[in-house]
Write a protein that holds these residues in place. Sequence first.
Motif, PDB file in Angstrom:
ATOM      1  N   MET A   1     -12.135   9.934   3.800  1.00  0.00           N
ATOM      2  CA  MET A   1     -11.879   8.514   3.675  1.00  0.00           C
ATOM      3  C   MET A   1     -12.271   8.010   2.287  1.00  0.00           C
ATOM      4  SD  MET A   1     -11.531   6.625   6.910  1.00  0.00           S
ATOM      5  CE  MET A   1     -11.370   7.194   8.552  1.00  0.00           C
ATOM      6  N   GLU A   2     -13.363   8.522   1.765  1.00  0.00           N
ATOM      7  CA  GLU A   2     -13.790   8.118   0.429  1.00  0.00           C
ATOM      8  C   GLU A   2     -12.748   8.525  -0.617  1.00  0.00           C
ATOM      9  OE1 GLU A   2     -17.444   9.094  -2.539  1.00  0.00           O
ATOM     10  OE2 GLU A   2     -17.938   8.765  -0.428  1.00  0.00           O
ATOM     11  N   LYS A   3     -12.053   9.611  -0.330  1.00  0.00           N
ATOM     12  CA  LYS A   3     -10.981  10.084  -1.219  1.00  0.00           C
ATOM     13  C   LYS A   3      -9.925   8.991  -1.395  1.00  0.00           C
ATOM     14  CE  LYS A   3      -7.044  12.971  -0.344  1.00  0.00           C
ATOM     15  NZ  LYS A   3      -6.519  14.067   0.462  1.00  0.00           N
ATOM     16  N   TYR A   4      -9.525   8.370  -0.290  1.00  0.00           N
ATOM     17  CA  TYR A   4      -8.498   7.332  -0.348  1.00  0.00           C
ATOM     18  C   TYR A   4      -9.013   6.069  -1.028  1.00  0.00           C
ATOM     19  CZ  TYR A   4      -6.112  10.374   2.947  1.00  0.00           C
ATOM     20  OH  TYR A   4      -5.513  11.452   3.550  1.00  0.00           O
ATOM     21  N   GLU A   5     -10.259   5.718  -0.804  1.00  0.00           N
ATOM     22  CA  GLU A   5     -10.841   4.554  -1.457  1.00  0.00           C
ATOM     23  C   GLU A   5     -10.851   4.752  -2.977  1.00  0.00           C
ATOM     24  OE1 GLU A   5     -14.655   4.190   0.432  1.00  0.00           O
ATOM     25  OE2 GLU A   5     -13.773   3.392   2.275  1.00  0.00           O
ATOM     26  N   ASN A   6     -11.197   5.958  -3.399  1.00  0.00           N
ATOM     27  CA  ASN A   6     -11.198   6.261  -4.831  1.00  0.00           C
ATOM     28  C   ASN A   6      -9.785   6.209  -5.408  1.00  0.00           C
ATOM     29  OD1 ASN A   6     -13.958   6.606  -5.005  1.00  0.00           O
ATOM     30  ND2 ASN A   6     -13.861   8.794  -4.592  1.00  0.00           N
ATOM     31  N   MET A   7      -8.815   6.712  -4.660  1.00  0.00           N
ATOM     32  CA  MET A   7      -7.428   6.681  -5.111  1.00  0.00           C
ATOM     33  C   MET A   7      -6.946   5.238  -5.283  1.00  0.00           C
ATOM     34  SD  MET A   7      -5.952   9.726  -2.707  1.00  0.00           S
ATOM     35  CE  MET A   7      -4.290   9.846  -3.332  1.00  0.00           C
ATOM     36  N   LEU A   8      -7.284   4.367  -4.336  1.00  0.00           N
ATOM     37  CA  LEU A   8      -6.892   2.960  -4.425  1.00  0.00           C
ATOM     38  C   LEU A   8      -7.551   2.283  -5.624  1.00  0.00           C
ATOM     39  CD1 LEU A   8      -7.007   1.961  -0.659  1.00  0.00           C
ATOM     40  CD2 LEU A   8      -4.967   2.180  -2.090  1.00  0.00           C
ATOM     41  N   LYS A   9      -8.812   2.603  -5.855  1.00  0.00           N
ATOM     42  CA  LYS A   9      -9.530   2.029  -6.987  1.00  0.00           C
ATOM     43  C   LYS A   9      -8.910   2.482  -8.311  1.00  0.00           C
ATOM     44  CE  LYS A   9     -14.219   1.251  -8.551  1.00  0.00           C
ATOM     45  NZ  LYS A   9     -15.637   1.526  -8.284  1.00  0.00           N
ATOM     46  N   GLN A  10      -8.559   3.753  -8.406  1.00  0.00           N
ATOM     47  CA  GLN A  10      -7.922   4.275  -9.614  1.00  0.00           C
ATOM     48  C   GLN A  10      -6.570   3.612  -9.843  1.00  0.00           C
ATOM     49  OE1 GLN A  10      -7.778   8.449  -8.768  1.00  0.00           O
ATOM     50  NE2 GLN A  10      -9.802   8.841  -9.633  1.00  0.00           N
ATOM     51  N   LEU A  11      -5.839   3.395  -8.776  1.00  0.00           N
ATOM     52  CA  LEU A  11      -4.539   2.743  -8.874  1.00  0.00           C
ATOM     53  C   LEU A  11      -4.706   1.309  -9.362  1.00  0.00           C
ATOM     54  CD1 LEU A  11      -1.533   3.235  -8.369  1.00  0.00           C
ATOM     55  CD2 LEU A  11      -1.873   2.471  -6.031  1.00  0.00           C
ATOM     56  N   GLN A  12      -5.670   0.611  -8.810  1.00  0.00           N
ATOM     57  CA  GLN A  12      -5.946  -0.779  -9.191  1.00  0.00           C
ATOM     58  C   GLN A  12      -6.385  -0.875 -10.644  1.00  0.00           C
ATOM     59  OE1 GLN A  12      -8.908  -2.637  -6.725  1.00  0.00           O
ATOM     60  NE2 GLN A  12      -9.217  -4.300  -8.150  1.00  0.00           N
ATOM     61  N   ASN A  13      -7.187   0.069 -11.107  1.00  0.00           N
ATOM     62  CA  ASN A  13      -7.709   0.053 -12.475  1.00  0.00           C
ATOM     63  C   ASN A  13      -6.713   0.570 -13.511  1.00  0.00           C
ATOM     64  OD1 ASN A  13     -10.143  -0.960 -11.591  1.00  0.00           O
ATOM     65  ND2 ASN A  13     -11.085   1.048 -11.394  1.00  0.00           N
ATOM     66  N   GLY A  14      -5.573   1.043 -13.060  1.00  0.00           N
ATOM     67  CA  GLY A  14      -4.572   1.559 -13.982  1.00  0.00           C
ATOM     68  C   GLY A  14      -4.791   3.001 -14.391  1.00  0.00           C
ATOM     69  N   GLU A  15      -5.748   3.681 -13.756  1.00  0.00           N
ATOM     70  CA  GLU A  15      -6.003   5.085 -14.060  1.00  0.00           C
ATOM     71  C   GLU A  15      -4.916   5.976 -13.455  1.00  0.00           C
ATOM     72  OE1 GLU A  15     -10.023   6.179 -12.937  1.00  0.00           O
ATOM     73  OE2 GLU A  15     -10.684   4.142 -13.424  1.00  0.00           O
ATOM     74  N   ARG A  16      -4.232   5.469 -12.451  1.00  0.00           N
ATOM     75  CA  ARG A  16      -3.115   6.163 -11.813  1.00  0.00           C
ATOM     76  C   ARG A  16      -1.927   5.225 -11.806  1.00  0.00           C
ATOM     77  NH1 ARG A  16      -5.431   9.899  -7.182  1.00  0.00           N
ATOM     78  NH2 ARG A  16      -3.322  10.646  -7.189  1.00  0.00           N
ATOM     79  N   GLU A  17      -0.751   5.804 -11.867  1.00  0.00           N
ATOM     80  CA  GLU A  17       0.467   5.007 -11.806  1.00  0.00           C
ATOM     81  C   GLU A  17       0.913   4.799 -10.356  1.00  0.00           C
ATOM     82  OE1 GLU A  17       4.871   5.712 -13.411  1.00  0.00           O
ATOM     83  OE2 GLU A  17       3.292   5.897 -14.934  1.00  0.00           O
ATOM     84  N   SER A  18       0.665   5.815  -9.517  1.00  0.00           N
ATOM     85  CA  SER A  18       1.060   5.729  -8.111  1.00  0.00           C
ATOM     86  C   SER A  18       0.242   6.711  -7.278  1.00  0.00           C
ATOM     87  CB  SER A  18       2.551   6.027  -7.953  1.00  0.00           C
ATOM     88  OG  SER A  18       2.822   7.359  -8.335  1.00  0.00           O
ATOM     89  N   ILE A  19       0.340   6.548  -5.962  1.00  0.00           N
ATOM     90  CA  ILE A  19      -0.291   7.451  -5.005  1.00  0.00           C
ATOM     91  C   ILE A  19       0.806   7.932  -4.066  1.00  0.00           C
ATOM     92  CG2 ILE A  19      -1.899   7.644  -3.073  1.00  0.00           C
ATOM     93  CD1 ILE A  19      -3.466   5.318  -4.261  1.00  0.00           C
ATOM     94  N   GLU A  20       0.869   9.238  -3.859  1.00  0.00           N
ATOM     95  CA  GLU A  20       1.842   9.785  -2.910  1.00  0.00           C
ATOM     96  C   GLU A  20       1.097  10.234  -1.659  1.00  0.00           C
ATOM     97  OE1 GLU A  20       4.929  13.485  -2.462  1.00  0.00           O
ATOM     98  OE2 GLU A  20       4.758  12.517  -4.410  1.00  0.00           O
ATOM     99  N   ILE A  21       1.500   9.692  -0.521  1.00  0.00           N
ATOM    100  CA  ILE A  21       0.879  10.006   0.764  1.00  0.00           C
ATOM    101  C   ILE A  21       1.905  10.730   1.636  1.00  0.00           C
ATOM    102  CG2 ILE A  21      -0.166   9.012   2.853  1.00  0.00           C
ATOM    103  CD1 ILE A  21      -1.904   8.719   0.364  1.00  0.00           C
TER     104      ILE A  21
END
Length: 62
Positions: A1-21
Amino acid sequence: MEKYENMLKQLQNGERESIEIQKEEFYEFREILVKHPLFKHYRGEAKQNGRIIYTYTETPRS
């Protein structure tokens, strides 16, 4: 679950362009996503074979 929270945070901060689920991860990911305070800023787009690509937008959806 923490993995997904980190992914969302990275997406919000612009560290990632998208998340593929993948469809196997969807319900676990969605449980985290709907509890997120900026839930309406995340946009999911369904793709073939049950994949979903999430992006972050500055303007929340209505």
